[in-house]
Design a protein around this motif. Structure first.
Motif, PDB file in Angstrom:
ATOM      1  N   MET A 101       0.605   1.686   6.700  1.00 24.38           N
ATOM      2  CA  MET A 101       1.882   2.403   6.552  1.00 24.38           C
ATOM      3  C   MET A 101       2.933   1.608   5.788  1.00 24.38           C
ATOM      4  N   GLU A 104       4.082   3.311   2.553  1.00 26.13           N
ATOM      5  CA  GLU A 104       4.221   4.757   2.582  1.00 26.13           C
ATOM      6  C   GLU A 104       5.664   5.200   2.391  1.00 26.13           C
ATOM      7  N   LEU A 374       9.837   6.243   6.173  1.00 28.63           N
ATOM      8  CA  LEU A 374       8.614   6.315   6.969  1.00 28.63           C
ATOM      9  C   LEU A 374       8.937   6.719   8.402  1.00 28.63           C
TER      10      LEU A 374
END
Length: 427
Positions: A101, A104, A374
């Motif tokens: 992540m 992201e 995120l």
């Protein structure tokens, strides 16, 4: 309606939208009430509105009033503590999950900018600049680490090659992230707010929350109204104050300072930053700078612990700027301001729940531009029953600063002095 002003920043002076939304007046209901119209709150609200939820945002001041509208505007990937730190302290599995992540947030941001045609001076490319050989070796390790977690577009720069991008001899080299970049942060927040409103979301400005009533149907109270909702999202970050006592001891507001020059000529712009990338150095108390959309140099740095407001921001930052670019000696400074970010003890963001229906995200520790976006997606997914990724963050320990409120500022300042000395010595 009493007007609420932004800080005296270049961003506020060049905002695309100066309208003030009305304050909350009376009782309203929604599926979700978001406290705070910064990136975390706006990203959460926008992702939920895209899924058809009725969302109300309650903002104490103005959209992007805090760090979201005052920051350096640099798209920096990963977290304040990088993935290798997470692997060492929390295990390989957690490191892998957070590594997936780590990049992201920038993709989410770019998707919103493109989809909603947000005019925020988006420019590609960001450079991490090494001030000594030790920092350059650390950047070599960062490149390998990020590539191992799937992040490409990284280019290592030597002492000679970095001067093709930055017109100074200060650096031993650097790392160019072609997937980094920079934006006008307040116009990004305003564009996201307009996108939310286009989907039926409502934003109330000038509406400080005075109490959050927990329960099966939580209620958010201001002095002149309240919002009843199925879920509440707390996104006040460094400007939350003591509203949620359970969160106050977990992190500490810190200040950073920024100046902006008068518009520079094209030749001088090309001399300073020929590739128009943003730059941050690798020191603990780092400098960061870039060119604005209208050709000004935006230069920031330094940290004041406990969010103390410096009396003369220009006197603190101008010497840093001149150390990097001595040719700016006679250049006029048009804007100077300070803003607060929220520092956690482990320098990792804090996500969690209070009960089953009040969510929070805070403490990005200076790396908030991407991680906030995120956070919004993860919280929106969690509210819709897909909490696996949110819970990876929520499971991270959230220790308070040692010494309580009285001693956390001097303890943290002592630590900063130690790391700053190490930077100066190159060890």
């Amino acid at each position: 309606m009493n007007p609420v002003s932004h800080t005296t920043s270049y961003y506020a002076a060049s905002a695309n939208d100066t309208r003030q939304r009305p304050p909350l007046d009376g009782q309203v209901s929604a599926d979700i009430c978001v406290i705070g119209a910064g990136y975390t709150g706006l990203s959460t609200a926008l992702h939920l509105a895209e899924s058809g939820f009725k969302v109300v945002v309650v903002e104490a001041s103005r959209i992007g009033f805090g760090a979201s509208g005052r920051n350096g505007g640099q798209i920096v990937n990963s977290y304040s503590r990088d993935i290798d730190f997470i692997e060492r302290h929390y295990g390989a599995e957690t490191g892998a999950e957070l590594g997936q992540m780590a990049f992201e947030g920038a993709r989410i941001m770019r998707r919103l900018i493109e989809q909603y045609d947000i005019q925020c001076d988006l420019k590609p490319g960001g450079i991490f600049a090494a001030c000594n050989p030790k920092q350059l070796r650390e950047l070599e390790a960062k490149k390998s680490l990020w590539e191992r977690h799937g992040h490409t577009g990284l280019e290592l720069l030597s002492a000679d090659s970095i001067q093709q991008h930055v017109g100074t001899e200060r650096y031993s080299g650097g790392l160019l992230d072609h997937n980094g970049g920079h934006i006008h942060p307040l116009n990004l927040a305003l564009g996201e707010a307009a996108a939310l409103e286009s989907l039926g979301g409502v934003i109330f400005e000038g509406s400080p929350v005075i109490r959050v009533e927990e329960g099966n149907k939580p209620r958010v109270h201001t002095a002149t109204g309240s919002v009843s909702a199925d879920f509440v999202m707390v996104a006040g970050n460094a400007y939350l104050g003591g509203l949620i006592p359970k969160l106050q001891h977990k992190a500490m507001p810190c200040g950073t300072q920024v100046i902006t020059t008068e518009p520079l000529g094209k030749r001088l712009q090309q001399r300073l930053l020929p590739s128009d990338h943003c730059v941050e150095d690798c020191n603990y108390l780092l400098d960061y700078y870039r060119l604005s959309g209208d050709g000004r140099l935006i230069y920031g740095g330094g940290t004041t612990y406990g969010a103390r407001e410096p009396h003369k921001v220009e006197s603190l930052i101008r010497p840093k700027m001149l150390k990097t670019f001595p040719e700016l000696e006679g250049v006029k400074i048009d804007h100077a301001w300070t803003g607060n970010f929220l520092l956690t003890l482990m320098r990792l963001p804090q996500f969690g729940r209070i009960g089953s229906n009040i969510y929070y995200a805070q403490g990005y520790s200076g790396h908030g531009l991407t991680c906030t976006h995120l956070a919004g997606r993860l919280i929106a997914n969690a509210i819709q029953g897909q909490a696996e990724q949110f819970d990876v963050f929520a499971r991270l320990p959230q220790p308070p600063f040692p010494g309580g409120r009285m001693f956390r500022i001097p303890f943290t300042a002592m630590g900063a002095w130690y790391y700053n000395l190490r930077d100066q010595l190159g060890v």
